[in-house]
Design a protein around this motif. Structure first.
Motif: not given
Length: 410
Positions: A40-45, A231-246
Protein backbone atom coordinates in the motif's frame (compact mmCIF):
# COMPACT_ATOMS: atom_id res chain seq x y z
CA UNK A 1 -27.12 9.43 -43.25
CA UNK A 2 -25.73 7.07 -45.95
CA UNK A 3 -25.68 3.38 -45.06
CA UNK A 4 -21.91 3.22 -45.67
CA UNK A 5 -21.37 5.93 -43.05
CA UNK A 6 -23.61 4.14 -40.56
CA UNK A 7 -21.69 0.90 -41.06
CA UNK A 8 -18.39 2.72 -40.68
CA UNK A 9 -19.52 4.28 -37.41
CA UNK A 10 -20.80 0.92 -36.17
CA UNK A 11 -17.60 -0.95 -37.05
CA UNK A 12 -15.40 1.77 -35.56
CA UNK A 13 -17.41 1.75 -32.32
CA UNK A 14 -17.25 -2.05 -32.05
CA UNK A 15 -13.48 -2.07 -32.56
CA UNK A 16 -12.92 0.67 -29.98
CA UNK A 17 -15.28 -0.94 -27.47
CA UNK A 18 -13.73 -4.41 -27.55
CA UNK A 19 -10.17 -3.06 -27.66
CA UNK A 20 -10.88 -0.85 -24.64
CA UNK A 21 -12.49 -3.73 -22.75
CA UNK A 22 -9.50 -6.01 -23.43
CA UNK A 23 -7.05 -3.24 -22.50
CA UNK A 24 -9.03 -2.45 -19.35
CA UNK A 25 -8.98 -6.11 -18.32
CA UNK A 26 -5.23 -6.40 -18.92
CA UNK A 27 -4.52 -3.14 -17.10
CA UNK A 28 -6.57 -4.13 -14.05
CA UNK A 29 -4.66 -7.42 -13.81
CA UNK A 30 -1.32 -5.60 -14.14
CA UNK A 31 -2.14 -2.93 -11.56
CA UNK A 32 -3.65 -5.53 -9.23
CA UNK A 33 -0.51 -7.67 -9.27
CA UNK A 34 1.80 -4.66 -8.96
CA UNK A 35 -0.21 -3.13 -6.10
CA UNK A 36 -0.13 -6.42 -4.19
CA UNK A 37 3.62 -6.83 -4.78
CA UNK A 38 4.60 -3.22 -3.98
CA UNK A 39 2.34 -2.84 -0.94
CA UNK A 40 0.00 0.00 0.00
CA UNK A 41 2.68 2.53 1.00
CA UNK A 42 4.97 2.11 -2.05
CA UNK A 43 1.98 1.96 -4.41
CA UNK A 44 0.81 5.23 -2.88
CA UNK A 45 4.23 6.88 -3.41
CA UNK A 46 4.23 5.80 -7.06
CA UNK A 47 0.78 7.29 -7.66
CA UNK A 48 1.79 10.48 -5.87
CA UNK A 49 4.75 10.91 -8.26
CA UNK A 50 2.51 10.11 -11.20
CA UNK A 51 0.03 12.76 -10.04
CA UNK A 52 2.75 15.43 -10.03
CA UNK A 53 3.85 14.44 -13.54
CA UNK A 54 0.23 14.38 -14.67
CA UNK A 55 -0.21 17.98 -13.54
CA UNK A 56 2.83 19.06 -15.57
CA UNK A 57 1.61 17.13 -18.61
CA UNK A 58 -1.75 18.89 -18.56
CA UNK A 59 -0.32 22.35 -17.93
CA UNK A 60 1.83 22.04 -21.07
CA UNK A 61 -0.91 20.39 -23.12
CA UNK A 62 -2.35 23.83 -24.07
CA UNK A 63 -5.69 22.33 -25.13
CA UNK A 64 -4.67 21.87 -28.78
CA UNK A 65 -6.07 18.38 -29.41
CA UNK A 66 -9.83 19.12 -29.39
CA UNK A 67 -9.26 22.09 -31.71
CA UNK A 68 -7.15 20.00 -34.09
CA UNK A 69 -9.81 17.26 -34.04
CA UNK A 70 -12.49 19.82 -34.87
CA UNK A 71 -10.45 21.49 -37.62
CA UNK A 72 -9.40 18.24 -39.30
CA UNK A 73 -13.02 17.07 -39.25
CA UNK A 74 -13.82 20.05 -41.47
CA UNK A 75 -10.81 19.85 -43.79
CA UNK A 76 -9.38 17.29 -46.21
CA UNK A 77 -5.73 17.57 -45.06
CA UNK A 78 -5.48 15.24 -42.08
CA UNK A 79 -1.79 16.01 -41.60
CA UNK A 80 -2.30 19.71 -40.91
CA UNK A 81 -1.04 21.01 -37.54
CA UNK A 82 0.38 17.63 -36.48
CA UNK A 83 4.02 18.25 -37.37
CA UNK A 84 4.12 21.68 -35.73
CA UNK A 85 2.46 20.50 -32.53
CA UNK A 86 4.51 17.29 -32.38
CA UNK A 87 7.80 19.23 -32.47
CA UNK A 88 6.52 21.96 -30.15
CA UNK A 89 5.29 19.50 -27.49
CA UNK A 90 8.37 17.27 -27.70
CA UNK A 91 10.61 20.24 -26.92
CA UNK A 92 8.33 21.21 -24.01
CA UNK A 93 8.40 17.66 -22.59
CA UNK A 94 12.19 17.49 -22.75
CA UNK A 95 12.36 20.79 -20.89
CA UNK A 96 9.97 19.41 -18.25
CA UNK A 97 12.22 16.35 -17.79
CA UNK A 98 15.23 18.63 -17.29
CA UNK A 99 13.26 20.83 -14.88
CA UNK A 100 12.13 17.89 -12.75
CA UNK A 101 15.68 16.54 -12.65
CA UNK A 102 17.05 19.94 -11.58
CA UNK A 103 14.40 20.34 -8.86
CA UNK A 104 15.20 16.83 -7.64
CA UNK A 105 18.89 17.74 -7.45
CA UNK A 106 18.14 20.92 -5.47
CA UNK A 107 15.90 18.87 -3.15
CA UNK A 108 18.82 16.51 -2.39
CA UNK A 109 17.05 13.51 -3.88
CA UNK A 110 19.16 10.47 -4.68
CA UNK A 111 20.29 9.73 -8.23
CA UNK A 112 17.82 6.82 -8.37
CA UNK A 113 14.93 9.03 -7.26
CA UNK A 114 15.80 11.68 -9.85
CA UNK A 115 16.11 8.98 -12.51
CA UNK A 116 12.67 7.60 -11.57
CA UNK A 117 11.03 11.02 -11.92
CA UNK A 118 12.75 11.60 -15.27
CA UNK A 119 11.74 8.16 -16.57
CA UNK A 120 8.11 8.64 -15.54
CA UNK A 121 8.13 12.07 -17.20
CA UNK A 122 8.78 10.40 -20.57
CA UNK A 123 5.29 8.91 -20.30
CA UNK A 124 4.08 12.34 -21.40
CA UNK A 125 5.64 11.55 -24.78
CA UNK A 126 4.81 7.87 -25.05
CA UNK A 127 1.75 6.91 -23.06
CA UNK A 128 -1.86 6.75 -24.20
CA UNK A 129 -2.80 7.88 -20.68
CA UNK A 130 -1.47 11.37 -21.46
CA UNK A 131 -2.99 13.48 -24.24
CA UNK A 132 0.16 15.36 -25.25
CA UNK A 133 1.70 13.27 -28.04
CA UNK A 134 0.08 9.83 -28.24
CA UNK A 135 -3.41 11.30 -28.42
CA UNK A 136 -2.22 13.84 -31.00
CA UNK A 137 -1.05 11.22 -33.52
CA UNK A 138 -4.35 9.33 -33.26
CA UNK A 139 -6.48 12.30 -34.39
CA UNK A 140 -6.35 11.53 -38.16
CA UNK A 141 -7.47 7.97 -37.42
CA UNK A 142 -10.37 9.35 -35.37
CA UNK A 143 -11.43 11.67 -38.19
CA UNK A 144 -11.38 8.85 -40.74
CA UNK A 145 -13.05 6.38 -38.33
CA UNK A 146 -10.03 4.04 -38.63
CA UNK A 147 -9.35 3.53 -34.96
CA UNK A 148 -8.37 -0.12 -35.27
CA UNK A 149 -4.67 0.76 -35.61
CA UNK A 150 -4.43 2.95 -32.46
CA UNK A 151 -6.55 0.39 -30.58
CA UNK A 152 -4.18 -2.44 -31.52
CA UNK A 153 -1.31 -0.34 -30.21
CA UNK A 154 -3.09 0.29 -26.89
CA UNK A 155 -3.61 -3.45 -26.50
CA UNK A 156 0.08 -3.98 -27.31
CA UNK A 157 0.99 -1.49 -24.56
CA UNK A 158 -1.04 -3.41 -22.02
CA UNK A 159 0.21 -6.85 -23.09
CA UNK A 160 3.81 -5.67 -22.70
CA UNK A 161 3.03 -4.01 -19.37
CA UNK A 162 1.44 -7.18 -17.99
CA UNK A 163 4.40 -9.25 -19.23
CA UNK A 164 6.85 -6.97 -17.42
CA UNK A 165 4.72 -6.97 -14.24
CA UNK A 166 4.71 -10.78 -14.19
CA UNK A 167 8.52 -10.63 -14.15
CA UNK A 168 8.62 -8.37 -11.05
CA UNK A 169 9.20 -11.21 -8.54
CA UNK A 170 11.94 -12.69 -10.75
CA UNK A 171 13.88 -9.41 -10.79
CA UNK A 172 12.80 -8.46 -7.26
CA UNK A 173 11.47 -5.28 -8.83
CA UNK A 174 10.45 -2.42 -6.60
CA UNK A 175 9.21 1.06 -7.37
CA UNK A 176 12.12 1.79 -9.74
CA UNK A 177 11.57 -1.33 -11.80
CA UNK A 178 7.84 -0.55 -11.90
CA UNK A 179 8.51 3.02 -13.09
CA UNK A 180 10.77 1.75 -15.90
CA UNK A 181 8.32 -0.86 -17.19
CA UNK A 182 5.42 1.59 -16.84
CA UNK A 183 7.23 3.79 -19.36
CA UNK A 184 8.96 1.28 -21.67
CA UNK A 185 5.78 -0.71 -22.32
CA UNK A 186 4.43 2.30 -24.24
CA UNK A 187 7.46 2.77 -26.51
CA UNK A 188 6.84 0.13 -29.25
CA UNK A 189 3.21 1.21 -29.73
CA UNK A 190 4.18 4.87 -30.07
CA UNK A 191 6.91 4.05 -32.64
CA UNK A 192 4.59 1.87 -34.74
CA UNK A 193 1.74 4.39 -34.61
CA UNK A 194 4.03 7.22 -35.73
CA UNK A 195 5.35 5.08 -38.59
CA UNK A 196 1.82 4.29 -39.82
CA UNK A 197 0.90 7.99 -39.56
CA UNK A 198 3.83 8.93 -41.79
CA UNK A 199 2.85 6.30 -44.36
CA UNK A 200 -0.89 6.94 -44.56
CA UNK A 201 -1.31 10.70 -44.09
CA UNK A 202 0.08 13.96 -45.41
CA UNK A 203 2.28 14.41 -42.37
CA UNK A 204 5.81 15.76 -42.02
CA UNK A 205 7.96 16.76 -39.08
CA UNK A 206 7.95 20.47 -39.89
CA UNK A 207 7.34 23.38 -37.52
CA UNK A 208 5.05 26.18 -38.74
CA UNK A 209 4.72 29.15 -36.42
CA UNK A 210 1.45 30.36 -37.97
CA UNK A 211 -0.23 27.03 -37.13
CA UNK A 212 0.86 27.27 -33.49
CA UNK A 213 -0.38 30.88 -33.30
CA UNK A 214 -3.79 29.88 -34.65
CA UNK A 215 -4.08 26.97 -32.23
CA UNK A 216 -3.16 29.16 -29.27
CA UNK A 217 -5.84 31.65 -30.30
CA UNK A 218 -8.54 28.99 -30.65
CA UNK A 219 -7.58 26.91 -27.64
CA UNK A 220 -7.20 29.74 -25.12
CA UNK A 221 -10.40 28.83 -23.19
CA UNK A 222 -9.40 25.16 -23.30
CA UNK A 223 -5.92 25.98 -21.99
CA UNK A 224 -7.50 27.45 -18.90
CA UNK A 225 -9.85 24.49 -18.71
CA UNK A 226 -7.01 21.96 -18.87
CA UNK A 227 -4.87 23.71 -16.25
CA UNK A 228 -7.76 23.72 -13.79
CA UNK A 229 -8.85 20.24 -14.89
CA UNK A 230 -5.53 18.70 -13.93
CA UNK A 231 -5.76 20.35 -10.51
CA UNK A 232 -9.30 18.97 -10.24
CA UNK A 233 -8.20 15.44 -11.17
CA UNK A 234 -5.10 15.27 -8.97
CA UNK A 235 -5.73 17.60 -6.03
CA UNK A 236 -7.29 14.93 -3.82
CA UNK A 237 -4.23 12.69 -4.25
CA UNK A 238 -1.86 15.56 -3.36
CA UNK A 239 -3.92 16.64 -0.33
CA UNK A 240 -4.19 13.05 0.89
CA UNK A 241 -0.41 12.72 0.75
CA UNK A 242 -0.07 16.00 2.67
CA UNK A 243 -2.68 15.28 5.37
CA UNK A 244 -2.61 11.48 5.69
CA UNK A 245 0.47 10.00 3.98
CA UNK A 246 1.29 7.49 1.26
CA UNK A 247 -0.81 4.63 2.64
CA UNK A 248 -3.99 6.70 2.28
CA UNK A 249 -2.95 7.61 -1.25
CA UNK A 250 -2.46 3.91 -1.99
CA UNK A 251 -5.99 3.05 -0.79
CA UNK A 252 -7.59 5.94 -2.65
CA UNK A 253 -5.58 5.34 -5.84
CA UNK A 254 -6.78 1.75 -5.95
CA UNK A 255 -10.36 3.08 -6.05
CA UNK A 256 -9.55 5.54 -8.83
CA UNK A 257 -7.96 2.69 -10.83
CA UNK A 258 -11.34 0.95 -10.75
CA UNK A 259 -13.54 3.99 -11.44
CA UNK A 260 -11.63 5.93 -14.12
CA UNK A 261 -11.63 3.10 -16.72
CA UNK A 262 -15.45 3.06 -16.61
CA UNK A 263 -15.36 6.32 -18.54
CA UNK A 264 -14.36 4.36 -21.63
CA UNK A 265 -17.98 4.41 -22.87
CA UNK A 266 -18.16 8.21 -23.25
CA UNK A 267 -14.64 8.14 -24.66
CA UNK A 268 -15.66 5.61 -27.31
CA UNK A 269 -18.76 7.61 -28.18
CA UNK A 270 -16.93 10.90 -28.50
CA UNK A 271 -14.15 9.37 -30.61
CA UNK A 272 -16.74 7.95 -33.00
CA UNK A 273 -19.31 10.76 -33.12
CA UNK A 274 -17.37 14.01 -32.53
CA UNK A 275 -16.26 14.32 -36.15
CA UNK A 276 -19.80 13.56 -37.35
CA UNK A 277 -21.32 16.16 -35.00
CA UNK A 278 -18.90 18.81 -36.30
CA UNK A 279 -19.78 17.99 -39.91
CA UNK A 280 -23.51 18.14 -39.10
CA UNK A 281 -23.38 21.63 -37.59
CA UNK A 282 -26.03 23.51 -39.53
CA UNK A 283 -28.15 20.34 -39.66
CA UNK A 284 -29.43 20.42 -36.11
CA UNK A 285 -32.07 17.74 -36.62
CA UNK A 286 -29.35 15.14 -37.26
CA UNK A 287 -27.31 16.25 -34.26
CA UNK A 288 -30.44 16.26 -32.11
CA UNK A 289 -31.01 12.60 -32.98
CA UNK A 290 -27.39 11.81 -32.11
CA UNK A 291 -27.65 13.57 -28.74
CA UNK A 292 -30.90 11.73 -27.89
CA UNK A 293 -29.30 8.39 -28.73
CA UNK A 294 -26.19 9.15 -26.67
CA UNK A 295 -28.30 10.33 -23.72
CA UNK A 296 -30.23 7.04 -23.60
CA UNK A 297 -27.01 5.02 -23.96
CA UNK A 298 -25.21 6.90 -21.20
CA UNK A 299 -28.19 6.69 -18.85
CA UNK A 300 -28.48 2.91 -19.18
CA UNK A 301 -24.73 2.38 -18.87
CA UNK A 302 -24.19 4.67 -15.88
CA UNK A 303 -27.12 3.34 -13.87
CA UNK A 304 -26.13 -0.30 -14.53
CA UNK A 305 -22.47 0.17 -13.62
CA UNK A 306 -23.17 2.39 -10.61
CA UNK A 307 -25.51 -0.25 -9.20
CA UNK A 308 -23.02 -3.03 -9.90
CA UNK A 309 -20.05 -1.22 -8.35
CA UNK A 310 -22.06 -0.05 -5.32
CA UNK A 311 -23.51 -3.47 -4.53
CA UNK A 312 -20.31 -5.42 -5.05
CA UNK A 313 -17.74 -2.85 -3.86
CA UNK A 314 -16.19 -4.95 -1.09
CA UNK A 315 -15.95 -8.11 -3.18
CA UNK A 316 -14.50 -6.19 -6.13
CA UNK A 317 -11.78 -4.58 -4.00
CA UNK A 318 -10.81 -7.89 -2.38
CA UNK A 319 -10.77 -9.69 -5.72
CA UNK A 320 -8.67 -7.10 -7.54
CA UNK A 321 -6.33 -5.74 -4.87
CA UNK A 322 -6.48 -8.14 -1.93
CA UNK A 323 -7.15 -7.77 1.79
CA UNK A 324 -4.53 -5.02 2.26
CA UNK A 325 -6.85 -2.69 0.34
CA UNK A 326 -10.10 -3.80 2.04
CA UNK A 327 -10.80 -0.31 3.41
CA UNK A 328 -11.19 0.97 -0.19
CA UNK A 329 -14.70 -0.47 -0.50
CA UNK A 330 -16.54 2.53 1.05
CA UNK A 331 -14.77 5.12 -1.18
CA UNK A 332 -15.57 2.86 -4.14
CA UNK A 333 -19.27 2.89 -3.25
CA UNK A 334 -19.27 6.67 -2.98
CA UNK A 335 -17.42 7.23 -6.26
CA UNK A 336 -19.60 4.70 -8.08
CA UNK A 337 -22.52 7.08 -7.52
CA UNK A 338 -20.66 9.85 -9.35
CA UNK A 339 -20.28 7.82 -12.58
CA UNK A 340 -23.60 9.16 -13.89
CA UNK A 341 -22.59 12.81 -13.48
CA UNK A 342 -19.06 12.32 -14.82
CA UNK A 343 -20.19 10.54 -17.99
CA UNK A 344 -22.81 13.12 -18.97
CA UNK A 345 -20.51 16.03 -18.14
CA UNK A 346 -17.80 14.54 -20.38
CA UNK A 347 -20.17 14.43 -23.36
CA UNK A 348 -21.67 17.90 -22.78
CA UNK A 349 -18.20 19.46 -22.61
CA UNK A 350 -17.32 17.94 -25.99
CA UNK A 351 -20.57 19.28 -27.45
CA UNK A 352 -19.53 22.77 -26.34
CA UNK A 353 -16.17 22.32 -28.08
CA UNK A 354 -17.82 21.10 -31.29
CA UNK A 355 -20.04 24.20 -31.37
CA UNK A 356 -17.14 26.54 -30.54
CA UNK A 357 -18.44 27.34 -27.05
CA UNK A 358 -15.27 26.31 -25.21
CA UNK A 359 -15.68 29.14 -22.73
CA UNK A 360 -18.28 27.08 -20.85
CA UNK A 361 -15.71 24.30 -20.45
CA UNK A 362 -13.56 26.85 -18.64
CA UNK A 363 -16.41 28.07 -16.41
CA UNK A 364 -17.27 24.46 -15.55
CA UNK A 365 -13.77 23.48 -14.50
CA UNK A 366 -13.32 26.60 -12.34
CA UNK A 367 -16.48 25.68 -10.44
CA UNK A 368 -15.63 22.00 -9.88
CA UNK A 369 -11.99 22.75 -9.02
CA UNK A 370 -12.84 25.21 -6.28
CA UNK A 371 -15.57 22.91 -4.94
CA UNK A 372 -13.24 19.90 -4.73
CA UNK A 373 -10.38 21.98 -3.32
CA UNK A 374 -12.30 23.49 -0.42
CA UNK A 375 -14.36 20.38 0.33
CA UNK A 376 -11.17 18.26 0.42
CA UNK A 377 -9.50 20.69 2.82
CA UNK A 378 -12.57 20.43 5.07
CA UNK A 379 -13.15 16.67 4.81
CA UNK A 380 -9.77 14.92 4.43
CA UNK A 381 -8.33 15.82 7.89
CA UNK A 382 -11.34 14.19 9.58
CA UNK A 383 -12.45 11.51 7.13
CA UNK A 384 -9.27 10.67 5.17
CA UNK A 385 -9.89 8.93 1.81
CA UNK A 386 -13.63 8.66 2.53
CA UNK A 387 -13.72 12.46 2.74
CA UNK A 388 -11.86 12.69 -0.57
CA UNK A 389 -14.46 10.43 -2.18
CA UNK A 390 -17.37 12.48 -0.82
CA UNK A 391 -15.65 15.63 -2.06
CA UNK A 392 -15.33 14.24 -5.59
CA UNK A 393 -18.98 13.18 -5.59
CA UNK A 394 -20.13 16.66 -4.51
CA UNK A 395 -18.03 18.41 -7.17
CA UNK A 396 -19.24 16.03 -9.91
CA UNK A 397 -22.87 16.68 -8.97
CA UNK A 398 -22.50 20.48 -8.88
CA UNK A 399 -20.60 20.49 -12.18
CA UNK A 400 -23.30 18.38 -13.85
CA UNK A 401 -26.06 20.75 -12.66
CA UNK A 402 -24.15 23.72 -14.08
CA UNK A 403 -23.66 22.06 -17.49
CA UNK A 404 -27.31 21.00 -17.79
CA UNK A 405 -28.36 24.56 -16.95
CA UNK A 406 -26.11 26.04 -19.67
CA UNK A 407 -27.15 23.39 -22.20
CA UNK A 408 -30.85 24.13 -21.69
CA UNK A 409 -30.19 27.86 -21.80
CA UNK A 410 -28.18 27.76 -25.03
Amino acid sequence: MPLSQVLKIRNNSIIIFFAQIISLFLNIISISLAARYLGVDVFGKFNYLLAIIGISAKIFDFGFNPIIFRELSQKSNNGKYLGSVFIFRTIIVLLVVCLFSFIGYLSNLSALQISLIAILSFNILLSNKFTNIRELVTIPFKVDLKMYIPMYMIMLDNVLFLSFVLLMPLFEGGIYYFGIIYTLSNLPGMVILSFVLLKQYDFEFKFKLDEIKYLFKESLPLMGYIIFAVVYVQIDVLLLEYFSGSSSVGIYSSVLRLIIPLKLIPNITVITLFSLIVKNIGHNNQNEQIVKFVTKLFFLFSVAFSAFMFAGAKDIVLLVFGSKYEEAYLPLQILSLSIFFDIFSFFILDLFTAYKNQKYNFYYVIIVTFVILFSNILLIPSYNYVGASVSRFISAFIGYIFLVYILNKK
